[in-house]
Scaffold this motif. Sequence first.
Motif, PDB file in Angstrom:
ATOM      1  N   TYR A 183       8.021  -0.307  -3.676  1.00 59.16           N
ATOM      2  CA  TYR A 183       6.730  -0.770  -4.246  1.00 59.16           C
ATOM      3  C   TYR A 183       7.266  -1.551  -5.280  1.00 59.16           C
ATOM      4  O   TYR A 183       6.903  -2.932  -5.317  1.00 59.16           O
ATOM      5  CB  TYR A 183       5.880   0.270  -4.699  1.00 59.16           C
ATOM      6  CG  TYR A 183       4.690   0.032  -5.571  1.00 59.16           C
ATOM      7  CD1 TYR A 183       3.665  -0.708  -4.758  1.00 59.16           C
ATOM      8  CD2 TYR A 183       4.505  -0.042  -6.722  1.00 59.16           C
ATOM      9  CE1 TYR A 183       2.485  -1.160  -5.333  1.00 59.16           C
ATOM     10  CE2 TYR A 183       3.165  -0.505  -7.358  1.00 59.16           C
ATOM     11  CZ  TYR A 183       2.195  -1.092  -6.809  1.00 59.16           C
ATOM     12  OH  TYR A 183       1.089  -1.387  -7.454  1.00 59.16           O
ATOM     13  N   ASP A 217      -3.347   7.399  -9.586  1.00 62.36           N
ATOM     14  CA  ASP A 217      -2.949   6.380  -8.589  1.00 62.36           C
ATOM     15  C   ASP A 217      -3.558   4.979  -8.673  1.00 62.36           C
ATOM     16  O   ASP A 217      -2.910   4.128  -8.561  1.00 62.36           O
ATOM     17  CB  ASP A 217      -2.916   6.774  -7.014  1.00 62.36           C
ATOM     18  CG  ASP A 217      -2.211   8.293  -6.723  1.00 62.36           C
ATOM     19  OD1 ASP A 217      -1.384   8.541  -7.536  1.00 62.36           O
ATOM     20  OD2 ASP A 217      -2.476   8.855  -5.913  1.00 62.36           O
ATOM     21  N   TYR A 237       0.959  -1.185   0.029  1.00 59.01           N
ATOM     22  CA  TYR A 237       0.020  -0.109   0.127  1.00 59.01           C
ATOM     23  C   TYR A 237       0.816   1.158   0.027  1.00 59.01           C
ATOM     24  O   TYR A 237       1.311   1.547   1.002  1.00 59.01           O
ATOM     25  CB  TYR A 237      -0.867   0.179   1.237  1.00 59.01           C
ATOM     26  CG  TYR A 237      -1.885  -1.224   1.253  1.00 59.01           C
ATOM     27  CD1 TYR A 237      -2.324  -1.805   0.287  1.00 59.01           C
ATOM     28  CD2 TYR A 237      -1.988  -1.824   2.579  1.00 59.01           C
ATOM     29  CE1 TYR A 237      -3.190  -2.957   0.200  1.00 59.01           C
ATOM     30  CE2 TYR A 237      -2.791  -3.015   2.668  1.00 59.01           C
ATOM     31  CZ  TYR A 237      -3.632  -3.600   1.601  1.00 59.01           C
ATOM     32  OH  TYR A 237      -4.327  -4.554   1.566  1.00 59.01           O
ATOM     33  N   GLU A 295      -2.108   1.397  -9.590  1.00 60.48           N
ATOM     34  CA  GLU A 295      -1.821   0.126  -8.743  1.00 60.48           C
ATOM     35  C   GLU A 295      -2.266  -1.008  -9.424  1.00 60.48           C
ATOM     36  O   GLU A 295      -2.146  -2.254  -9.105  1.00 60.48           O
ATOM     37  CB  GLU A 295      -2.825   0.478  -7.579  1.00 60.48           C
ATOM     38  CG  GLU A 295      -1.986   1.360  -6.502  1.00 60.48           C
ATOM     39  CD  GLU A 295      -2.887   1.485  -5.329  1.00 60.48           C
ATOM     40  OE1 GLU A 295      -2.461   0.856  -4.151  1.00 60.48           O
ATOM     41  OE2 GLU A 295      -3.798   2.132  -5.039  1.00 60.48           O
ATOM     42  N   VAL A 299      -4.832  -4.119  -3.697  1.00 54.97           N
ATOM     43  CA  VAL A 299      -4.449  -2.856  -4.218  1.00 54.97           C
ATOM     44  C   VAL A 299      -5.097  -1.683  -3.224  1.00 54.97           C
ATOM     45  O   VAL A 299      -6.146  -1.923  -2.543  1.00 54.97           O
ATOM     46  CB  VAL A 299      -5.348  -2.681  -5.394  1.00 54.97           C
ATOM     47  CG1 VAL A 299      -5.451  -1.105  -5.853  1.00 54.97           C
ATOM     48  CG2 VAL A 299      -4.619  -3.507  -6.733  1.00 54.97           C
TER      49      VAL A 299
END
Length: 334
Positions: free
Chosen positions: A254, A292, A232, A296, A276
């Motif tokens: 990430y 965003d 996250y 993801e 996600v």
Amino acid sequence: WSAVQRRQEEKGFKAMRSPTILFVTTIMSIGFETHGIDEQSEPTPVVTQARPADFGLRWIRREPFTITSTVLTDKTFDVNTYRGAGLNTVLLWETAEGVLRDASRAGLPWIYHAENRRDPAGEGFAELVAMERNRAKQYMATYSGGKAFVVWDEVKGAYLDYVRKSVGWAQQTFPDLLVYVNVHPFEPGANYWVRGKSAHKVSAAPDPYNYEIFLRDVIRRTGTDVLSIDPYPFCDEEEYPFYGDVERLIRETYFYTLGTARDAAHEANIPYWVFVQAFAIPSARYLPSESDFRMEVFVPLAYGFTGIQYFLYHTPLFTGIMNTDGSRGELYPH
């Protein structure tokens, strides 16, 4: 950090001493395993030989691409609204039997997840395990639509033998269902061996025990059909000073998490899924923007992930795909 520097940092990490119809549940094992936890434990159960080693890949190939989101309450759950968000499977994160009933009646595949991350030495652990296993069998017998189990959540290395017992039980009890484990993402300086203080006397972590070793340990020791991770990336600076620089977090943690999970899953010849971020917690995580949100989803797809799990759909506690009052939130159309 450069990619090379980051990998050197990761490999040099020393862990601190101290783990579509989808049916997902945290079924915690009852026995105590030997791995620096209890020397009087029974042997780890072996997954039935009738289950092929590539069961996860076969399951993925015969099922529709899984797009799901966690549901924590049945008070505002509506099947048509849920489907309208582009979701094809329900992931029930708490015990809300009404969601199972409605999903089953509507022919919507569902995922069930029970209480998780209990300390095996905690009070009532064995009773909790027995209750959850009985509930799992009851729900599977009562409602159509179950396809898999998620066993534990964000498990640490010291408890993988407990998870193995749970995975073995689920695979033997429901041989046609997917059984998988979810783990946390890479974080600089994280402890992958034990969560906080444990009531158990656990052995010291292997040295080294970095994220790459940890993920391979999860796969090898649990027998999971799928490797699931939950990175996250959208954090507020107030709560997470390092993560206040989201661009740096995405660049250094990430992508590394996604690539490391992909590599570990490829080596083991199993599928890999991703959670996600679709929520906001004040002073901790901010709600992803539309761009965003797209990142993801599309980035994991480019890495080869074969299941998308949104955390979360709705809770009265904080904003998800739905607002706290059950109305459609900013992320719903996306």
